[in-house]
Design an enzyme around this catalytic site. Structure first.
Site, short mmCIF file in Angstrom:
data_model
loop_
_atom_site.label_atom_id
_atom_site.label_comp_id
_atom_site.label_asym_id
_atom_site.label_seq_id
_atom_site.Cartn_x
_atom_site.Cartn_y
_atom_site.Cartn_z
N ARG A 1 0.65 -1.10 0.05
CA ARG A 1 0.17 0.14 -0.01
C ARG A 1 0.83 1.31 0.06
NH1 ARG A 1 -2.32 3.12 4.71
NH2 ARG A 1 -3.51 4.40 3.65
N HIS B 1 -2.77 10.92 0.51
CA HIS B 1 -2.01 10.76 1.88
C HIS B 1 -1.35 12.16 2.23
CE1 HIS B 1 -0.77 7.27 4.90
NE2 HIS B 1 -0.37 8.66 5.59
N GLU C 1 -6.83 8.60 6.50
CA GLU C 1 -6.77 9.23 7.66
C GLU C 1 -7.38 10.64 7.85
OE1 GLU C 1 -3.74 8.91 10.41
OE2 GLU C 1 -3.98 6.82 10.51
N ASN D 1 -7.00 2.14 9.73
CA ASN D 1 -5.80 1.97 10.43
C ASN D 1 -5.80 2.19 11.95
OD1 ASN D 1 -5.03 2.93 7.76
ND2 ASN D 1 -4.16 4.99 8.22
N TYR E 1 -4.28 1.69 15.84
CA TYR E 1 -2.91 2.03 16.65
C TYR E 1 -3.40 2.00 18.08
CZ TYR E 1 -0.40 3.42 12.29
OH TYR E 1 0.21 3.37 11.00
N GLU F 1 -3.47 -0.04 8.08
CA GLU F 1 -2.21 0.39 8.70
C GLU F 1 -2.20 -0.26 10.32
OE1 GLU F 1 -0.87 4.42 8.99
OE2 GLU F 1 -1.21 4.76 7.30
C1 PNW Z 1 -0.87 7.30 10.79
N1 PNW Z 1 -3.06 8.97 16.52
O1 PNW Z 1 -0.97 8.61 11.55
C2 PNW Z 1 -0.52 7.90 9.25
O2 PNW Z 1 -1.46 7.31 8.41
C3 PNW Z 1 0.75 7.67 8.90
O3 PNW Z 1 1.17 8.37 7.65
C4 PNW Z 1 1.77 7.55 10.15
O4 PNW Z 1 3.16 7.71 9.80
C5 PNW Z 1 1.48 6.52 11.03
O5 PNW Z 1 0.05 6.53 11.16
C6 PNW Z 1 2.23 6.50 12.44
O6 PNW Z 1 2.02 7.66 13.04
C7 PNW Z 1 -1.42 8.63 12.61
O7 PNW Z 1 -2.95 9.80 17.27
C8 PNW Z 1 -1.31 9.83 13.61
O8 PNW Z 1 -3.84 7.92 17.17
C9 PNW Z 1 -1.85 9.98 14.47
C10 PNW Z 1 -2.44 8.81 15.19
C11 PNW Z 1 -2.65 7.58 14.42
C12 PNW Z 1 -1.77 7.39 13.19
#
Ligand code: PNW
Length: 461
Positions: free
Chosen positions: A89, A133, A179, A307, A309, A367
């Site tokens: 991706r 992006h 995002e 995505n 996290y 992601e």
């Molecule tokens: C994503 N949060 O950003 C992006 O899609 C990527 O480009 C980035 O490098 C990656 O995750 C890692 O940061 C995020 O605050 C930014 O939870 C913030 C968050 C999650 C993802």
């Protein structure tokens, strides 16, 4: 004969794998890896402008060179193959294709993605392309105020139609926007990301609306112009409610919370309406929209990418709205990014919510991954046991979801290699592959071996 529970065989056979045909890939984004910021006819993006503004990025880092993927893409594709990724991706830089945002296309820009896609296919790696992006052509920021204008949403659809017409003979999966939440809230609310604005509520709501409208317009443009059978979706960092205790009442609370907290993004894109609570709390600052906008915004998708996290721990309450989000305790474990609280259950609940709330039939984890300290040893190797711990625990929850029938079709690890981590600069490393920023030498970390084994055996190892 029962298997001896102390044997390795018992450890290996007890748990089921991921479904057959599950797609294992890695992910990146143009501005974070390509470099070549002003080469081959590329226009300036809002990220070029932002990173060139003193004080915006940690240590004054920029994506001018990034990890030089623009020139080293063949080596990077070879590395992908080596670590066993079957899908990739990546994102396409809009100002490489349309340096001015609209108008005449730059053939050299398209030619780069042509070469990349051909290289991927020649190596047996399926390309999955993200159209936005976050690197908006600066020309559109200057001309129309970027996402504050409806015209930007229309220009995005034109770009999406053009691009997919050119690439869809080989690229079969496209994501419109990556995002929504992050680039809108952090780029236009807190100002932490490009274009670095801190808009008042009414204007911020209009940006939110234009982002989802751009998505819907793009879906329609792609269906008109791309090859038949092209699959279209989005990649959103769903805010995922995780029931802090898994009982029916807390699960229901987490579902209600998830629908409300994503009201301006996933909820409106999948339901075609802003929730009553969303409109009520916005009051006079609510976005201006028409019924036709909502029809466009909810254009049917082939899949939904998320995505994942972080978790948001939720419990049920007696009083309205029936749920409460818990603060993270000070000792909650986190990874290297300041925001990165660990919660593997998020990778179970996020796709589960998509299935339950919106009946989504095809889900991709677009992601998941983490930043870690990643200090190379004297011999140059990186033994990132913390990243492996992170992956194993998240993937175990993902497998829990698929084994219960949650329709997740694939997983893209963020990221293939260390890269420009937005306002954190190069300091936070997310790669399976280490990059020495002085020499740009690439070295797979131990987590790359973990990934390769997971992908090869299609199970959590
Ligand atoms: C994503 N949060 O950003 C992006 O899609 C990527 O480009 C980035 O490098 C990656 O995750 C890692 O940061 C995020 O605050 C930014 O939870 C913030 C968050 C999650 C993802």
């Amino acid at each position: 004969m029962p298997i001896d529970p102390t044997s390795a065989e018992a450890c290996l056979s007890a748990t089921p794998g991921l479904p057959q045909g599950f797609v294992w890939g890695t992910a990146t984004a143009a501005y974070q890896i390509e470099g070549a910021w002003n080469e081959a006819g590329k226009g300036e993006s809002i990220w070029d402008r932002f990173a060139h503004t003193p004080g915006k990025i940690k240590n004054g880092d920029t994506g001018d060179v990034a990890v030089d993927h623009y020139h080293r893409y063949k080596e990077d594709v070879r590395l992908m193959k080596e670590i066993g990724a079957k899908a990739y991706r990546f994102s396409i830089s809009w100002p490489r294709i349309f340096p001015d945002g609209t108008g005449a296309a730059n053939p050299q820009g398209l030619a780069f993605y042509d070469r990349l896609v051909d290289e991927l296919i020649a190596n047996g790696i399926a390309p999955y392309a993200t159209l936005y992006h976050w690197d908006l052509p600066q020309a559109l920021q200057d001309r129309w105020g970027g996402w504050e204008s409806r015209d930007t949403a229309k220009a995005f659809a034109d770009y999406a139609g053009y691009l997919t017409e050119k690439l869809s003979d080989r690229v079969r999966h496209f994501f419109t926007i990556n995002e929504f939440t992050t680039f809108v809230e952090w780029g236009h609310g807190t100002g932490l990301l490009a274009p670095g604005l801190k808009l008042p509520p009414a204007r911020l709501n209009q940006v939110r609306h234009h982002a989802v409208l751009a998505h819907g317009l793009a879906v329609r443009a792609i269906r008109e112009r791309a090859a038949p059978g092209t699959k279209i979706g989005l990649a959103e960092n769903i805010v995922a409610g995780v029931p802090v205790i898994e009982t029916a009442e807390h699960i229901a609370a987490a579902e209600r919370y998830t629908r409300e907290i994503n009201a301006g993004y996933l909820t409106v894109m999948l339901e075609g309406r802003y929730t009553d609570a969303f409109l009520k709390s916005a009051g006079a600052d609510a976005p201006k929209f028409t019924g036709e906008d909502l029809e466009i915004i909810k254009s049917p998708l082939d899949f939904v990418g998320i995505n994942v996290y972080v978790p948001k721990y939720v419990r049920a309450t007696q009083s309205a709205p029936g749920y409460e989000v818990l603060e993270f305790s000070k000792s909650h474990p986190r990874m290297a990014s300041f925001w990165h609280m660990i919660g593997p259950e998020a990778l179970y609940w996020a796709p589960h919510h998509l299935m339950k709330l919106w009946n989504v039939k095809d889900i991709y984890i677009t992601e998941n991954g983490c930043g870690a300290a990643d200090e190379p040893a004297a011999d140059g190797t990186v033994t990132d046991s913390d990243r492996i711990m992170f992956q194993r625990n998240y993937l175990t929850q993902l497998r829990r979801a698929t084994s219960e029938g949650v329709p997740v079709r694939g997983y893209f690890h963020w990221s293939l290699m260390d890269n420009f981590e937005w306002s954190a600069g190069f300091g936070t490393r997310f790669g399976l592959i280490h990059v020495d920023y002085a020499t740009l030498k690439r070295t797979p970390k131990l987590s790359a071996s973990f990934f390769r084994t997971v992908a090869a055996e299609n199970r959590v190892v």
